[in-house]
Enzyme design. Structure first.
Site, PDB file in Angstrom:
ATOM      1  CE1 TYR A 142      28.385  96.642 126.609  1.00 23.90           C
ATOM      2  CE2 TYR A 142      29.315  97.744 124.688  1.00 23.90           C
ATOM      3  CZ  TYR A 142      29.184  96.616 125.473  1.00 23.90           C
ATOM      4  OH  TYR A 142      29.845  95.474 125.126  1.00 23.90           O
ATOM      5  CE  LYS A 192      22.751  86.675 138.468  1.00 20.52           C
ATOM      6  NZ  LYS A 192      22.968  85.216 138.581  1.00 20.52           N
ATOM      7  CG  ASP A 224      23.345  82.297 136.235  1.00 17.87           C
ATOM      8  OD1 ASP A 224      22.185  82.388 135.771  1.00 17.87           O
ATOM      9  OD2 ASP A 224      23.569  82.162 137.460  1.00 17.87           O
ATOM     10  CG  ASP A 248      29.859  92.383 124.115  1.00 20.74           C
ATOM     11  OD1 ASP A 248      30.134  92.270 122.907  1.00 20.74           O
ATOM     12  OD2 ASP A 248      30.724  92.527 124.998  1.00 20.74           O
ATOM     13  CG  ASP A 252      32.189  87.367 121.360  1.00 27.00           C
ATOM     14  OD1 ASP A 252      31.531  88.102 120.608  1.00 27.00           O
ATOM     15  OD2 ASP A 252      33.400  87.548 121.610  1.00 27.00           O
TER      16      ASP A 252
HETATM   17  C1  IPM Z   1      30.805  94.039 119.660  1.00 27.74           C
HETATM   18  C2  IPM Z   1      32.106  94.553 120.216  1.00 27.74           C
HETATM   19  C3  IPM Z   1      31.904  95.959 120.732  1.00 27.74           C
HETATM   20  C4  IPM Z   1      30.881  95.890 121.852  1.00 27.74           C
HETATM   21  C5  IPM Z   1      33.164  96.684 121.205  1.00 27.74           C
HETATM   22  C6  IPM Z   1      34.251  96.675 120.161  1.00 27.74           C
HETATM   23  C7  IPM Z   1      32.874  98.091 121.661  1.00 27.74           C
HETATM   24  O1  IPM Z   1      32.598  93.696 121.187  1.00 27.74           O
HETATM   25  O2  IPM Z   1      30.285  94.664 118.721  1.00 27.74           O
HETATM   26  O3  IPM Z   1      30.301  93.030 120.147  1.00 27.74           O
HETATM   27  O4  IPM Z   1      31.221  95.617 123.010  1.00 27.74           O
HETATM   28  O5  IPM Z   1      29.717  96.115 121.565  1.00 27.74           O
HETATM   29 MN    MN Z   2      31.430  91.856 121.405  1.00 30.42          MN
END
Ligand code: IPM
Ligand code: MN
Length: 362
Positions: A142, A192, A224, A248, A252
């Protein structure tokens, strides 16, 4: 320095509506436990670009520095999608993380019993899942240099750099081990290393740091196969620790196990305990401004704030218990209802009302 000030950064999309409900909850806890909290609201992301031409002004960062904690909604939306990466709403979020040194991102994904049926996975798979993703938040791909767009032999190119130094790995590693001590004493390092040199560094450093925590079990899992195992057997995980990008993505995925991304809170912490608290979900522009959003991730982020920044574990527990009871009573925002399921939907504001009501009558 005012120690009782909380900065609200509602941001874009559904950010303002969920932050409003979170603020009401925090205000009620503050009244009950006499925390004396004062709120100050500022702009971040697209909202700040529109007003000031900048996704996060320096003075807002200073304000945050002089406050107890930050409660953030979400940033981004289609309106700003055509802007270059350096002036997009997301840059505001990345800048606040970097400038405030918020390197440790804790994203707990625990299945609330009333929601075992809300996940797209079978209830017998998700039941009892209780894991914590510890994501490194201020380094890796990032932020790595060099980065950019260019041309090579007349072909357009794009590049980023995934780089960590050993200190960055060790400090997030220690956060993971410390968290594991409060839980089931198992850390899974996600990597990885079969392809990436940077992961080999993580391997070495995690093993070294692990020696300081002989009471915690350390294992290593390729990213993975970890993605696969999260869906197959999520209960096997306690604390997962990983870099910015893998964290990240996996957070999710972990969220969906719990029923919805709309349920996942997070804390981003600096050395010394200063924290920014935000729901993991994004700005969801498709449902913004329609009172459809789920405020529970923002409300559960308030619980993390109470516990971490205000030393009010009792208040945190009251918030969590209220959320669980509202869900047990059957209230559901749209994200918690599976396709084909026929049940009445609760709006964002009404969900907030229910949580406040449950706390008041507890
Ligand atoms: C998160 C979001 C952010 C990230 C974005 C909005 C920059 O997806 O906080 O997970 O990638 O960190
Ligand atoms: Mn995110």
């Amino acid at each position: 320095m005012r120690l009782d000030r909380i900065v609200l950064l509602p941001g874009d999309g559904i950010g303002p509506e969920v932050t409003e409900q979170a603020k009401r909850v925090l205000a009620q806890v503050s009244d009950k436990h006499e925390l004396g909290i004062e709120f100050v609201e500022e702009l971040i992301g697209g909202a700040s670009i529109d007003q000031h031409g900048d996704p996060l002004r320096g003075e807002v960062i200073e304000l945050c520095r002089e406050s107890r904690a930050v409660l953030l909604g979400a940033v981004g939306g289609p309106k700003w999608d055509d802007l270059a990466v350096d002036v997009r709403p997301e840059k505001g979020l990345l800048r606040i993380r970097k400038e405030l040194g918020l390197f440790a991102n804790l994203r707990p994904a625990a299945v609330i019993p009333a929601l075992t049926n809300a996940s797209t996975l079978r209830p017998e798979i998700v039941e009892g899942t209780d894991l914590l993703v510890v994501r490194e938040l201020t380094g890796g791909i990032y932020f790595g240099e060099p980065r950019g767009r260019g041309t090579d032999d007349g072909l357009r190119t794009g590049f980023n750099t995934m780089v960590y130094d050993e200190n960055e790995v060790a400090r997030i590693g220690r956060v993971a081990f410390e968290q594991a001590r409060l839980r089931r004493r198992h850390v899974t390092h996600v990597h990885k290393a079969n392809v990436l040199d940077v992961s080999q560094l993580w391997m070495d450093v995690m093993e070294e740091v692990g020696k300081e925590y002989s009471d915690v079990e350390l294992s290593h899992q390729l990213v993975d196969s970890c993605a696969m195992l999260l869906l197959r057997d999520p209960r096997r995980f306690d604390v997962l620790v990983t870099g910015n990008l893998f964290g990240d993505i996996l957070s999710d995925e972990a969220a969906e196990i719990t029923g919805s991304l709309g349920m996942l809170p997070s804390a981003s912490l600096a050395t010394g305990g200063f924290g920014l608290f935000e729901p993991v979900h994004g700005s969801a522009p498709d449902i913004a401004g329609q009172d459809l959003a789920n405020p529970l991730a923002a409300i559960l982020s308030v619980a993390m704030l109470l516990e971490t920044s205000l030393d009010c574990a009792v208040g945190a527990e009251e918030v969590r218990a209220a959320v669980a009871s509202v869900l047990a009573a059957g209230h559901r925002t749209g994200d918690l209802v599976l396709a084909g399921e026929d049940r009445p939907l609760t709006g964002c504001q009404e969900m907030g009302d229910h949580v406040l009501g449950a706390m008041a009558s507890a």
